[in-house]
Design an enzyme around this catalytic site. Structure first.
Site: not given
Length: 540
Positions: A167-168, A171, A243
């Site tokens: 997930h990071e 980003h 997100e």
């Protein structure tokens, strides 16, 4: 749909210029207000007409603009330089410990995700706190950082940590992290400083040391409050949609939407870091450290003033991808991993006893630790085991020969029985173990990691010892400490101070304040773990 590289760069450039323009406007109007205040002060004494009070010549406006531009550039350069390092320092994060098994697992996951994402320049850091959360940072040099807390490392399994890291990484790839890092560095970091100034202002207010210090703190408080308010306005430009997009990319990388859903759920039901002063940095975290009702709402105002979308909606989207329901998620997430109980110390070769021959006379019996501490014992000394008539040289006993070599080589010895300490792992942390008496030497900085983790269970013997210590803690008068045996630190050979771990837990431990280490006798570390877990509700 995911952005193309060109679209990402255009979007990043637009938002960065927007941030600088807002910063310029902030300093322009701040300078304008200061001049208005000065003119108002002189207006009351000089008799200036109201028209003169509001009049600004073109030269004065140009001067204000130049001052605002210089101030904005200085603020921008100062905030952007070494941005990753500055934010990491504010968060108190550290590089992973290569000798820690949990940290090794995290670093391995980072390496795997770097390969899967095309070799991104990403490094790992760990926040030494019990809270559960994760964050990412990036700078204009394309250097990314992914950080997670000790609490998250301890409570999530490998698949769930992989999902959080993915997930990071999403980003970082989409440049969302760069935008968030820039916004936080310009405005958000000062929110943490504001909290400290506020505390100092409160302490100064009720102390006798008033004066210039108080005036300076008030001035700092006003300036930082304005910058913090501006940061909240800037957060409106950080879209909630990023997100959702990062969750989607994480699923593409891991092919495991259920693990990400489990990770988000576990983070949501535990402490996320509220109260530590990180609320102004909320946009860089996977979930807002502080719970806000606005985050769980939808609509115009929620989308405008909240950086994170409703958590329940995020989880439900992931559950739809995994073809699972919320009830199954809560059931599997609340199941605790089986814990292994540390086995009792087995009788080993080193706990046997020997007689040693000195000048034709048998002396002893000696334990292994006592035997190797005798200066007259050499490799050619005759030995025989207790209850045995078989005679041999010391060098014919490999275990004893190794101990003698270690002793002569200056290895660390147990402060209790003088047996050489061996490296080992306890709750994934590198410690020094005594295989003779069962004691453990732990560095103080590593002890919080052990107390956070819940891999080791508790035997009936440990629970009984903990109850005895608990009974002592309930007494009105503290029991007298045992100071008859003073231990020497295995590292520096200085005397260790024997005292209670805390006044709440009357467990006697030995500390070396020079080397920052603690010596635990057999089962003492497990007893301490028992009390910590009972205090936080892990044990009923």
């Amino acid at each position: 749909m995911p952005f193309s590289f060109i679209e990402i760069e255009k979007r990043k450039t637009r938002i960065v210029f927007l941030f600088f323009f807002i910063l310029l406007l902030f300093y322009f109007f701040s300078a304008w207000l200061i001049i208005v205040a000065v003119k108002f002060f002189f207006f009351a004494f000089s008799g200036l007409r109201l028209r003169s009070f509001f009049y600004f010549s073109p030269k004065l406006i140009g001067g204000i603009f130049v001052v605002a531009l210089i101030s904005a550039i200085f603020h921008w350069v100062f905030s952007i330089s070494n941005v990753n390092e500055r934010i990491i320092k504010v968060l108190g994060s550290k590089e992973p410990d290569k000798d820690d098994l949990y940290h090794k697992r995290f670093m391995n996951i980072i390496e795997e995700v770097k390969i899967a994402s095309g070799g991104l320049n990403i490094s790992a850091v760990v926040m030494p706190i019990l809270a559960m959360n994760a964050f990412s940072l990036a700078n204009f040099k394309n250097q990314g950082i992914i950080g997670i807390t000790e609490g998250l490392l301890a409570r999530l399994d490998r698949a769930e940590i992989e999902a959080v890291v993915a997930h990071e990484v999403a980003h970082i790839v989409s440049r969302d992290t760069l935008i968030k890092t820039v916004a936080v560095s310009i405005f958000g970091v000062y929110g943490s400083i504001l909290a400290k100034v506020k505390n100092s202002l409160t302490e100064t207010r009720y102390s006798y040391g008033r004066g210039r210090g108080l005036v300076f703190l008030v001035f700092m408080y006003v300036v930082l409050s304005l910058i913090n308010s501006l940061g909240k306005i800037i957060s409106c430009f950080i879209s909630r949609q990023c997100e959702y997009r990062a969750d989607s990319v994480a699923v593409r990388l891991t092919r495991d939407p259920l693990s990400l859903a489990k990770a988000l759920y576990k983070i949501s039901i535990h402490w996320r870091g509220a109260g530590l002063g990180y609320e102004s940095l909320e946009s860089i975290f996977i979930i807002n450290p502080a719970y806000r009702g606005l985050d769980e709402k939808e609509g115009f105002f929620a989308s405008l003033f909240s950086t994170h979308p409703p958590l329940l909606k995020r989880i439900n989207i992931l559950l739809d991808m995994a073809h699972a329901d919320f009830g199954e998620l809560t059931l599997t997430s609340q199941q605790k991993k089986p814990r292994r109980v540390k086995p009792p110390q087995p009788l080993s070769e080193t706990q046997l006893r020997w007689f040693a021959n000195k000048d034709g006379v048998w002396q002893g019996p000696f334990s292994a630790s006592q035997l190797i501490s005798l200066e007259w014992v050499t490799n050619q000394t005759f030995l025989k085991r207790e209850n045995s008539n078989k005679i041999c040289f010391l060098y014919q006993e490999p275990s004893l020969l190794e101990l003698v070599h270690q002793k002569r080589g200056g290895s660390m010895l147990c402060p209790l029985c003088f047996y050489p300490l061996a490296k080992g792992y306890y709750e994934g942390v590198l410690v020094y173990l005594c295989n003779s008496c069962g004691g453990i030497l732990v560095k103080e900085e590593k002890l919080p990691r052990i107390l956070i983790r819940e891999e080791i269970g508790f035997s009936s013997e440990v629970i009984e010892k903990a109850k005895n210590v608990e009974q002592l803690s309930k007494k009105t008068f503290l029991p007298q400490k045992n100071i008859t045996a003073v231990l020497l630190c295995p590292l520096c050979r200085q005397k260790m101070l024997r005292n209670f771990y805390t006044l709440a837990v009357l467990l006697e431990v030995d500390r070396c304040y020079y080397c920052k280490v603690i010596w635990f006798d057999k089962d003492e570390l497990e007893v301490l773990q028992y009390f910590v877990e009972k205090a936080r509700g892990s044990i009923r």
